[in-house]
Structure formats: C-alpha cells, structure tokens
Design an enzyme around this catalytic site. Structure first.
Site, PDB file in Angstrom:
ATOM      1  N   ASP A 672      -2.871   3.282   2.361  1.00 61.42           N
ATOM      2  CA  ASP A 672      -2.471   3.529   0.984  1.00 61.42           C
ATOM      3  C   ASP A 672      -3.018   2.449   0.058  1.00 61.42           C
ATOM      4  O   ASP A 672      -3.519   2.729  -1.038  1.00 61.42           O
ATOM      5  CB  ASP A 672      -0.939   3.579   0.892  1.00 61.42           C
ATOM      6  CG  ASP A 672      -0.459   4.018  -0.472  1.00 61.42           C
ATOM      7  OD1 ASP A 672      -0.882   5.086  -0.930  1.00 61.42           O
ATOM      8  OD2 ASP A 672       0.339   3.284  -1.079  1.00 61.42           O
ATOM      9  N   LYS A 676      -5.840   2.726  -2.998  1.00 59.68           N
ATOM     10  CA  LYS A 676      -5.571   2.207  -4.345  1.00 59.68           C
ATOM     11  C   LYS A 676      -6.635   1.202  -4.778  1.00 59.68           C
ATOM     12  O   LYS A 676      -7.076   1.208  -5.941  1.00 59.68           O
ATOM     13  CB  LYS A 676      -4.183   1.559  -4.387  1.00 59.68           C
ATOM     14  CG  LYS A 676      -3.040   2.548  -4.255  1.00 59.68           C
ATOM     15  CD  LYS A 676      -1.694   1.835  -4.201  1.00 59.68           C
ATOM     16  CE  LYS A 676      -0.537   2.816  -4.077  1.00 59.68           C
ATOM     17  NZ  LYS A 676       0.770   2.142  -3.978  1.00 59.68           N
TER      18      LYS A 676
END
Length: 808
Positions: A672, A676
């Site tokens: 994740d 990002k």
C-alpha cells in the site's frame, strides 16, 4: 377588446371546457373567442381519411367514435334545455362528414381539397358546442372572412382581403364572438381551406391585428414559454416576459407553445400576446411584447428540433461564383421546401442547409437536378445528406451585449464530449443555432440549461461504485448534505447509479439514498460490463464516476469513461499506481477532453497532498524530495505496540478499527505504501513504477503466503522478536516509522528508527505526514500532517473531489 384562443387541450375534456367558460365569462371587455377542435380530433379525422382511401371498412367505426366523443361532451356540459338543438346540429354535420368519407372510400381518392374539407369539421363541431355552452354568444363562420390564395401548391393567407373582411364582419361587435380557428376559404372558388396545423393561433392573431385588440391571449395546457422542454429538463421554468423576436426564435426552433406565424400580425401592431394555462388560469403565464424592461439575462431559452437532415452543397466551382446560393434557395422554394438553418464556409466552396427529415429526399433530388450539369462535369459533387441529427438554438436578445456567449456555448459542449456538426449565428445575435447528433440532444439541452444558469440548481450526476466502508460513508455524507447544498450552493448532487460487487441500480431521475441498500438488494445482478454499458448508455450530462472499490476490473473502466467525457473520482489506487503508460493516458485524456481524473484520497485519505503537489508544479516549482509516513495503519501499529500490547495484537486492533485493508497483509507487506509513493512520485513529475521502488520490509515473506486464517494463526510468532527490538528502541528514546522516500525520482520504502529530533517522531495514532522539499522550499521543507486513515475521512476526501468538479 381582447382575442382569446383556446387550443385542443383547452376544449378536450369536461374540466377544460368548463374552465374555458369561466375564463370567458369573467372578462370585463368584449372578446373574440377562437377555438380549436377537441383535443386529438384533427389527428383522428386525418387517420380516418387514410383508412377510407385505403378501402379499409373500419373507417365507419372511427366515424362512430368521433360522433360519440362529441355527443359525450355535449351531454356532459350543455344544459338539458339546449341539448336537443345542439345534438341535431352536430348530427347534421356528422352526416355530411360521413358522406364525404363514403365518397373517399368508394373512389379511393383523397385530394387535398377533400382532406381540407374533412379536417374543417373538427373546429366546426367544437365551436358549436362552445357556442351552446356560453350564454349571449354569437357564432361566426371563419370561412367567410379568413381568405387564402393558391401559391406553390399551398394555400397562403390573403392578408389584405382578410383584414378588410374581418373589420367589416366585426364592425358591430357582440359581447362574445365565437370563431372556429384553423379553417378558411379560397378567395376565388370559395372552397374550404385551412391555415395549417396550429392555424387556430394564426386565426386569432389575424383577427386581433385587424381589430387592433388590446391583447391576444393564447390559452393552452402549460403556464407559458419554458426555458426548455420540461419533459427533457425537469428544472425548466416559465419565462415571465419575452420580446416578439425571442418568442419567434423559440417557436421556429421547436417550442410548440404557439404557432410561429401567429407573432407577426400582432407584432406590427404592437399588440401583446399572453400565453396562459386553461388548467391554471391564475398563473400569470408569459407576456410577449415589443420591449422588455430591466432585462439582464443574456439567454432566455433553449429550443430544439429533432429529425434534422443536413444537406451539403459543395464543389470548387462555387468559390467566387455569384448566384450559386440564389439557385439553391430558389430551387428549394419553388418546390415548397423550407430551410431553417444555413451554414457556409468562408471559402464559399460549401453550403450546408438544415431541413426536416421528411423534406430531405425531395430536397436532394431538387438540388441534384438544379446542378445536374455541374455535377456531370465534376465542377460540383452530388448532394450529401446526413440524417440522424438534431438542431438546438439558444435564444436571447441580450446576447448581443454579452461577450463570450458563443465561447461558453461551444466550450460547454466540448467538455461534455458533444461535437458540433454545423452552426449558424445571425448578425442580430439573438439566436445561435447548431447541429449535433440526435443521440446527444437530451445531454446537450441539460448541460446548456445548467451552464447558462437557466436552471434553479446546478446538477452533478454521480455514479457511485462500491458501498463498503468508504462508499457507504460517502453516500451518507451526500444524503446528509443534500438539502444544505441545494439551499446554500444551489447545487444538486443527483446520484443516478449505485453499484456493489454483485448488484447495480440506475435511475436518471436520481436514487433515494435513504433506502438504497434495499433497492440494491432487489436489483438485477451487475458486473463491470453492465456498469460500463449502463453509464455510457445513459449519456447523461455533468456526470461523474466515483470509484470506492479496490478493484482492478473497475479501474480498467476509467479510460472508457473519460473518453465519453465522464469525470472520474477514485479512492481506488490501482489506476494511478499501475502501468505508467495507462496512467499517463488517463491524465492526457482528462486534460484533452476537459474532464477530471481526481484521486486525492489515494494518498493521505482527506489530506491535501496530491493537490498541493500539483499546485506547486503548476506554479513552476519542482519537487526535489519527498519523505513521508503514508500508512495510517502502520503508524497506528507502531504507536500502539508496547510491553503489554504485542505486535500481533496491534495488527488485530488496526483491522477491527477499520484502519487496515480488509486483508492487513497488504499493509504489512508495504504494498500500500509502495503504491502511494509511486503515485506521489508520478504526480511530482517523475516516471516510475512499483517495480522501481526499493523495499526494506519487516515481516518475512512466508507470512504472506497461504490463507488469511493461516496468517492470523502464525502472526504471534513475530511478537517475541518485535518486543526485543522495541525494548531497545524505548531505552534509546526512538520509535519505528515506516517511511516512503523519493529523491530526484529514486524511490524506496523502509522501516526506520527516528529520534525525538525527527519530525516523524511525534506522529500520533494513524496520522500521516509528508515533507516536500522543492526548489522554493529547499531549506525548510513544506509539511502536511493529519489524519490519514479511516472510512469517514477518506469518504470526505472523495466528497471534496466531487465538490471541486461542481465548482468548475
């Protein structure tokens, strides 16, 4: 003295005809009342004629239906003592009509003369009923004073003779004069003719002009002229005042409130026209007059014509040759073909004309015949006809005083993905007309009505995909703010589609957000193909697709949506962090087509990180370095871990509180954060992918294999090692932070130990923090910090993206 005209709907039912009686009897001046046939009767008379000429014996049943309709009306509204005489008069006329139909049936011929005689019975019958209904009324036969002459195969009004006869006929004006509209007679032969469909309006205008009436009132079934067709645009509203020119332009382009020729006779006499509603007589309606005081609106209304064919006359021989256009329009006029729009290239090598579909074939034949010699030699090309089109006009006399109207018009259409095929604007600047594909008619009308502030509210149509924690929160936020936004911002957020992983519901009018889950449960199954087809097929204006899923299949739809000028707001990180070329194509498409691709919540939930990076770059700054804690989940875990709360327990708490992904391994694996970081790096102007990010992780690879249940069982095995390292950190006054870094395009993620002097040390709970070092913020980096996880703040960030589109 006034002239009052009542249309077919105004004499079409018991309710309306009694309202007519009340309206007429409360007039305090002498009136001429002009009436149409009972609603639908003219169409029925024509349809019955076609049955008779085709030898279809069922025409007799239709005659009986016409008789029954008039008998029922008479028996419902006429007092008992007047009824026998009226029914005798009606039956006499209906027997005449039956005889004419029988003649048509026998000889299988229906001449224009015979058809004109047949359709005249509609007004002749209705006027008898109204005359019997209203006391002290004198009934006139309009054929005695409305005279026509034959020209180009059509009957046109003999204005001079008619005006004289009207004055003579009404020289001794009764209190209430009743006149059947529409019908007339030939000045030479005396045979029955008519003024064309809508001719009752024209009859009333002719009489009003000849008698210098104080006003002409057109009573119909609407409150007046609307800013647009309310069947297409629910937000359309009644226009209080129009100039004669504006009304004429709207009438010519499909606003079927009054018959266009009605305006000219009263305009030259400066007689105001009032359009009013028989079913709502107290409504002020629309006033049409010469000059509108304190009129500041540049656009008064939007009108349209479907069934348009564009015929293009083209050839190099047209350049600089005098008389080509004269030949075009003379040939069409001589054959009775009306042209309602003309567009010519400045090079003069082509002229495009707009005609109705029903005239297209004949128009092509006429023009090919006119230019046969030039076509044969190759100096001109055969006529090219393009059908399946619609014509829209925006109308307003104040456009001439307002710069930029045309720019706003075409810019609005362009942003909505609507191509203009041809356009025309007169030097008076009261009408800008343009031709589009008919499939874009509804969308064009809505987006223009919205853009030019003719709507009470600006509307944004939302398709929301995903009703989990983020999507559910978003829908609830929209529902709770709906009334406030309408009241304070004049903004209507219309949710027209909601999809879950298995179901989908769609409604152009909008979905009730109070019970959408129940409706969704009862709906048909939905997959990404249906989602795509429904959204694109709806072809709705000001539309936004909102993705609150984590699905790669849904993200794959973005390109199609942007290509169809549907903005995309994504909480889903897949598109912005996936294949670079696909990401770049999405960005380029949104820029080129003037729509939005927004994904602020991909990083930092509701924090303005991506927006800030874009603002810095757009102002000429360059992003040199990014340092960030981007996982609220991991920050929560490393803040919660302690001697009494082991590592495995902090992961479980993060899942229970909704900070982590449904599968927390996505967070623990650093995937994740990598996604990002890739997004931020790309938005900072560097080309990168997830495979380019260096990773220094803290959970062994084997823990990411197998099922989620197996993961939860094995996770406590890591507690001992984490506690040993944590105890050392605590003695050194340090903390763990999972940090994402980018420097001049190079990227890495790693678990770092930070001391009290580091800006990341005091980061609490699930907060995120970003340090941006730029050419302008080199010595003191820009810091953005705040709550960076949770469904509520993520939904709020998505909501903010939606609102930024509404503010365009």
């Amino acid at each position: 003295m006034k002239v009052l005209k009542f249309g077919g709907t105004s004499v079409g039912s018991v309710e309306s005809i009694l309202s007519l009686k009340h309206i007429v009897e409360r007039c305090d001046s002498k009136v001429v009342v002009v009436v149409s046939a009972l609603g639908g009767i003219t169409d029925k008379l024509i349809a019955t004629s076609k049955l008779a000429v085709d030898g279809n014996g069922t025409y007799i049943e239709e005659i009986e239906a016409i008789k029954k309709r008039h008998h029922n009306m008479a028996e419902a509204v006429i007092p008992t003592e007047k009824r026998p005489q009226l029914l005798t008069e009606l039956d006499t006329m209906l027997e005449e009509l039956r005889s004419i139909y029988y003649g048509v049936f026998l000889i299988r011929d229906l001449s224009p003369k015979t058809l004109a005689a047949i359709v005249s019975y509609g007004e002749r019958l209705s006027s008898r009923i109204v005359a019997a209904l209203i006391d002290n009324t004198r009934l006139y036969d309009s054929r005695e004073f409305i005279k026509t002459r034959h020209k180009h195969g059509k009957h046109i009004l003999d204005s001079e003779l008619t005006a004289k006869l009207v004055k003579d006929t009404f020289s001794k004006m009764p209190q209430i004069a009743l006149v059947p509209g529409f019908i007339s007679s030939d000045k030479h032969s005396g045979e029955t003719t008519n003024l064309g469909r809508g001719g009752s309006d024209y009859t009333a205008a002719i009489i009003a002009a000849a008698l210098d009436a104080e006003a002409l009132e057109i009573w119909t079934d609407v409150n007046g002229f609307m800013t647009a067709d309310p069947r297409v645009i629910p937000a359309a509203y009644t226009i209080n005042e129009l100039s004669y020119v504006e009304a004429m332009e709207l009438c010519n382009f499909g606003a079927k409130v009054i018959y266009p020729p009605t305006i000219y006779p009263v305009c030259i006499k400066n007689i105001p026209i009032r359009v009013k509603n028989t079913f709502n007589p107290d409504n002020p309606g629309t006033v049409i007059k010469n000059k509108i005081d304190n009129d500041r609106k540049p656009i008064k209304g939007i009108s349209s014509i479907g069934g348009t064919t564009l015929i293009t006359v083209t050839g190099l021989s047209m350049v600089g040759v005098i008389g080509v256009n004269r030949r075009i329009f003379t040939a069409l006029a001589d054959n009775g073909i009306s042209v309602f729009m003309v567009s010519q290239a400045s090079s003069e090598n082509s002229t495009s004309i707009g005609v109705r579909d029903e005239d297209a074939s004949e128009a092509v034949n006429v023009l090919n015949a006119e230019f046969a010699k030039e076509i044969e030699t190759g100096a001109m090309f055969p006529m090219h006809a393009e059908s399946g089109l619609a014509t829209i006009a925006i109308v307003g006399e104040n456009m001439k005083h307002t710069p930029g109207i045309a720019g706003k018009l075409f810019g609005t259409l362009g942003r909505s993905g609507i191509s203009v095929i041809a356009c025309a604007q007169g030097a008076s600047e009261t009408n800008i007309s343009f031709v589009i594909g008919s499939q874009y008619l509804r969308k064009s009308l809505n987006v223009l009505h919205d853009s030019f502030f003719l709507s009470e509210y600006k509307v944004l149509n939302l398709f929301i995909c995903g009703v989990g924690t983020v999507g559910g929160n978003l829908i609830e936020q929209i529902r709770s703010q709906y009334d406030e936004l309408m009241k304070k911002r004049r903004l209507k957020l219309n949710v027209v589609g909601i999809a879950s992983s298995h179901k989908a519901i769609f409604s152009r009018e909008g979905i009730n957000l109070a019970n959408y889950r129940e409706e969704l449960e009862k709906s048909s199954p939905g997959d990404t193909n249906r989602l795509r087809n429904e959204i694109i097929g709806m072809n709705i204006f000001n539309s936004v697709f909102v993705d609150c899923t984590a699905s790669s299949e849904v993200a794959a739809l973005y390109q199609d949506f942007l290509d169809h000028n549907i903005s995309v707001v994504a909480a889903n990180k897949v598109a912005a962090s996936g294949d670079y070329d696909s990401y770049a194509r999405l960005k380029e498409t949104s820029l080129r087509r003037g729509v939005k691709f927004l994904f602020e919540t991909n990083v930092g939930a509701g924090l303005p990180i991506i927006g800030t990076i874009n603002d810095l770059r757009n102002s000429g700054d360059k992003i040199l370095k990014i340092e960030a804690v981007l996982s609220g989940t991991l920050n929560f875990i490393f803040n919660e871990i302690s001697a009494s709360v082991p590592f495995s327990e902090t992961v479980r708490r993060a899942k229970e509180l909704g900070y982590s992904e449904p599968d927390p391994r996505i967070d623990l694996s650093g995937k994740d954060v990598v996604r990002k970081l890739v997004i931020l790096t790309r938005e900072a102007g560097y080309k990168t992918g997830q495979e380019d990010v260096m990773k220094n992780l803290f959970v062994p690879d084997e823990f990411f294999k197998g099922t989620i249940d197996e993961f939860w069982k094995r996770l406590p095995e890591l507690d001992k090692d984490f506690e040993k390292k944590r105890a050392v950190l605590e003695k050194e006054n340090k903390r763990w932070r999972f940090v994402a870094e980018m420097e001049h395009g190079a990227t890495r993620v790693s678990l770092k130990e930070v001391d009290r002097s580091h800006p990341f040390y005091g980061l609490e709970g699930s907060n995120n923090i970003v340090l941006l070092t730029t050419e302008r913020y080199r010595e003191y980096p820009m810091l953005i910090q705040g709550y960076g996880a949770g469904a509520g703040v993520t939904a709020a960030g998505v909501f903010a993206n939606i609102m930024s589109i509404a503010n365009i």
